[in-house]
Design a protein around this motif. Structure first.
Motif, PDB file in Angstrom:
ATOM      1  N   LEU A  15       0.829  -1.208   0.000  1.00 27.22           N
ATOM      2  CA  LEU A  15       0.000   0.000   0.000  1.00 27.22           C
ATOM      3  C   LEU A  15       0.862   1.256   0.000  1.00 27.22           C
ATOM      4  CD1 LEU A  15      -2.928   0.919   0.013  1.00 27.22           C
ATOM      5  CD2 LEU A  15      -2.926   0.736   2.490  1.00 27.22           C
ATOM      6  N   ARG A  16       1.990   1.198   0.702  1.00 24.99           N
ATOM      7  CA  ARG A  16       2.893   2.358   0.771  1.00 24.99           C
ATOM      8  C   ARG A  16       3.588   2.577  -0.572  1.00 24.99           C
ATOM      9  NH1 ARG A  16       8.093   3.867   1.516  1.00 24.99           N
ATOM     10  NH2 ARG A  16       8.876   1.755   1.711  1.00 24.99           N
ATOM     11  N   VAL A  17       4.078   1.505  -1.187  1.00 22.51           N
ATOM     12  CA  VAL A  17       4.754   1.604  -2.483  1.00 22.51           C
ATOM     13  C   VAL A  17       3.927   0.808  -3.494  1.00 22.51           C
ATOM     14  CG1 VAL A  17       6.857   1.183  -3.788  1.00 22.51           C
ATOM     15  CG2 VAL A  17       7.006   1.784  -1.366  1.00 22.51           C
ATOM     16  N   LEU A  18       3.238   1.526  -4.350  1.00 23.75           N
ATOM     17  CA  LEU A  18       2.338   0.886  -5.319  1.00 23.75           C
ATOM     18  C   LEU A  18       3.126   0.214  -6.434  1.00 23.75           C
ATOM     19  CD1 LEU A  18      -0.317   3.729  -5.630  1.00 23.75           C
ATOM     20  CD2 LEU A  18      -0.409   1.683  -4.179  1.00 23.75           C
ATOM     21  N   ASP A  19       2.657  -0.950  -6.860  1.00 24.46           N
ATOM     22  CA  ASP A  19       3.266  -1.692  -7.960  1.00 24.46           C
ATOM     23  C   ASP A  19       2.507  -1.337  -9.239  1.00 24.46           C
ATOM     24  OD1 ASP A  19       4.256  -3.494  -9.813  1.00 24.46           O
ATOM     25  OD2 ASP A  19       4.043  -5.240  -8.497  1.00 24.46           O
ATOM     26  N   GLU A  20       3.035  -0.348  -9.948  1.00 25.88           N
ATOM     27  CA  GLU A  20       2.368   0.143 -11.154  1.00 25.88           C
ATOM     28  C   GLU A  20       2.217  -0.959 -12.191  1.00 25.88           C
ATOM     29  OE1 GLU A  20       2.702   3.815 -14.381  1.00 25.88           O
ATOM     30  OE2 GLU A  20       4.363   3.429 -13.011  1.00 25.88           O
ATOM     31  N   SER A  47      -1.253  -4.306 -15.456  1.00 24.61           N
ATOM     32  CA  SER A  47      -1.206  -5.562 -16.199  1.00 24.61           C
ATOM     33  C   SER A  47      -2.632  -5.893 -16.651  1.00 24.61           C
ATOM     34  CB  SER A  47      -0.659  -6.679 -15.321  1.00 24.61           C
ATOM     35  OG  SER A  47      -1.605  -7.016 -14.322  1.00 24.61           O
ATOM     36  N   PRO A  48      -2.799  -6.776 -17.621  1.00 25.55           N
ATOM     37  CA  PRO A  48      -4.165  -7.144 -18.036  1.00 25.55           C
ATOM     38  C   PRO A  48      -5.025  -7.642 -16.865  1.00 25.55           C
ATOM     39  CG  PRO A  48      -2.593  -7.936 -19.651  1.00 25.55           C
ATOM     40  CD  PRO A  48      -1.789  -7.398 -18.491  1.00 25.55           C
ATOM     41  N   GLU A  49      -4.433  -8.465 -15.981  1.00 25.97           N
ATOM     42  CA  GLU A  49      -5.176  -8.959 -14.821  1.00 25.97           C
ATOM     43  C   GLU A  49      -5.503  -7.817 -13.858  1.00 25.97           C
ATOM     44  OE1 GLU A  49      -3.715 -11.123 -10.999  1.00 25.97           O
ATOM     45  OE2 GLU A  49      -3.992 -12.658 -12.544  1.00 25.97           O
ATOM     46  N   GLY A  50      -4.528  -6.948 -13.623  1.00 21.75           N
ATOM     47  CA  GLY A  50      -4.735  -5.810 -12.731  1.00 21.75           C
ATOM     48  C   GLY A  50      -5.802  -4.864 -13.259  1.00 21.75           C
ATOM     49  N   LYS A  51      -5.762  -4.590 -14.549  1.00 27.74           N
ATOM     50  CA  LYS A  51      -6.768  -3.713 -15.155  1.00 27.74           C
ATOM     51  C   LYS A  51      -8.169  -4.296 -15.004  1.00 27.74           C
ATOM     52  CE  LYS A  51      -3.952  -1.441 -18.660  1.00 27.74           C
ATOM     53  NZ  LYS A  51      -3.745  -1.245 -20.107  1.00 27.74           N
ATOM     54  N   ALA A  52      -8.281  -5.602 -15.196  1.00 29.60           N
ATOM     55  CA  ALA A  52      -9.596  -6.249 -15.070  1.00 29.60           C
ATOM     56  C   ALA A  52     -10.106  -6.157 -13.630  1.00 29.60           C
ATOM     57  CB  ALA A  52      -9.509  -7.709 -15.517  1.00 29.60           C
ATOM     58  N   ARG A  53      -9.230  -6.380 -12.655  1.00 30.45           N
ATOM     59  CA  ARG A  53      -9.632  -6.292 -11.253  1.00 30.45           C
ATOM     60  C   ARG A  53     -10.076  -4.872 -10.916  1.00 30.45           C
ATOM     61  NH1 ARG A  53      -4.965  -7.996  -7.584  1.00 30.45           N
ATOM     62  NH2 ARG A  53      -6.548  -7.885  -5.961  1.00 30.45           N
ATOM     63  N   TRP A  54      -9.289  -3.898 -11.344  1.00 26.57           N
ATOM     64  CA  TRP A  54      -9.635  -2.510 -11.043  1.00 26.57           C
ATOM     65  C   TRP A  54     -10.899  -2.074 -11.776  1.00 26.57           C
ATOM     66  CZ3 TRP A  54      -8.472   0.346  -7.116  1.00 26.57           C
ATOM     67  CH2 TRP A  54      -7.301   0.115  -6.414  1.00 26.57           C
ATOM     68  N   ARG A  55     -11.072  -2.510 -13.022  1.00 24.88           N
ATOM     69  CA  ARG A  55     -12.269  -2.137 -13.786  1.00 24.88           C
ATOM     70  C   ARG A  55     -13.533  -2.605 -13.061  1.00 24.88           C
ATOM     71  NH1 ARG A  55     -11.096  -4.594 -18.130  1.00 24.88           N
ATOM     72  NH2 ARG A  55      -9.773  -2.949 -18.916  1.00 24.88           N
ATOM     73  N   LYS A  56     -13.503  -3.843 -12.562  1.00 21.92           N
ATOM     74  CA  LYS A  56     -14.644  -4.385 -11.818  1.00 21.92           C
ATOM     75  C   LYS A  56     -14.921  -3.518 -10.584  1.00 21.92           C
ATOM     76  CE  LYS A  56     -16.185  -8.492  -9.382  1.00 21.92           C
ATOM     77  NZ  LYS A  56     -15.836  -9.803  -8.870  1.00 21.92           N
ATOM     78  N   PHE A  57     -13.876  -3.145  -9.860  1.00 20.17           N
ATOM     79  CA  PHE A  57     -14.022  -2.310  -8.665  1.00 20.17           C
ATOM     80  C   PHE A  57     -14.562  -0.926  -9.016  1.00 20.17           C
ATOM     81  CE2 PHE A  57     -12.273   0.869  -5.755  1.00 20.17           C
ATOM     82  CZ  PHE A  57     -12.706   0.390  -4.529  1.00 20.17           C
ATOM     83  N   VAL A  68      -3.739   7.277 -12.393  1.00 24.97           N
ATOM     84  CA  VAL A  68      -4.792   6.330 -12.039  1.00 24.97           C
ATOM     85  C   VAL A  68      -6.130   7.030 -12.231  1.00 24.97           C
ATOM     86  CG1 VAL A  68      -3.355   5.063 -10.393  1.00 24.97           C
ATOM     87  CG2 VAL A  68      -4.741   6.969  -9.585  1.00 24.97           C
ATOM     88  N   THR A  69      -7.209   6.292 -12.092  1.00 23.32           N
ATOM     89  CA  THR A  69      -8.527   6.929 -12.149  1.00 23.32           C
ATOM     90  C   THR A  69      -8.815   7.582 -10.799  1.00 23.32           C
ATOM     91  OG1 THR A  69      -9.731   4.992 -11.359  1.00 23.32           O
ATOM     92  CG2 THR A  69      -9.388   5.182 -13.759  1.00 23.32           C
ATOM     93  N   ARG A  70      -9.755   8.493 -10.792  1.00 27.76           N
ATOM     94  CA  ARG A  70     -10.126   9.160  -9.539  1.00 27.76           C
ATOM     95  C   ARG A  70     -10.603   8.138  -8.506  1.00 27.76           C
ATOM     96  NH1 ARG A  70     -14.975  12.850  -7.898  1.00 27.76           N
ATOM     97  NH2 ARG A  70     -14.069  13.826  -6.068  1.00 27.76           N
TER      98      ARG A  70
END
Length: 101
Positions: free
Chosen positions: A13-18, A23-33, A66-68
């Motif tokens: 949380l302190r150091v974000l892994d951009e 990544s495709p998996e990360g984008k999908a997880r964030w899109r759902k959220f 990132v998105t808002r």
């Protein structure tokens, strides 16, 4: 925290892994959220800068886009974990030093 259990730990949380976030998996997880806030958070998908390392100031090498919705979620989590306290404490030290002069 249920959708992103890795953020229950301070270091991720302190150091974000951009790379993981974008990544495709990360984008999908964030899109759902993010889509859950489409109608409740104004400008939920607007681009916003966030500090990659919460213990450093904003700088070209310490900012990611990132998105808002992501910004709000990550900064709330950082605040709850006390990670942003470091910035406040540094500002208070500078303020106290300036008052001594």
């Amino acid at each position: 925290m249920t959708q992103f259990p890795e953020f229950k730990f301070e270091e991720p949380l302190r150091v974000l892994d951009e790379d993981a976030m974008k990544s495709p998996e990360g984008k999908a997880r964030w899109r759902k959220f993010i889509m859950a806030y489409e109608k409740t958070l104004a400008d939920y998908n607007f681009g916003t800068l966030i500090r990659k390392d919460a213990h450093r100031e904003y700088a070209e090498d310490n900012s990611i886009l990132v998105t808002r919705c992501q910004f709000v979620a990550l900064e709330v989590a950082r605040n709850k974990a006390g990670i942003n306290d470091y910035i406040y404490e540094q500002a208070q030290k500078r303020k106290a030093e300036a008052a001594k002069k």
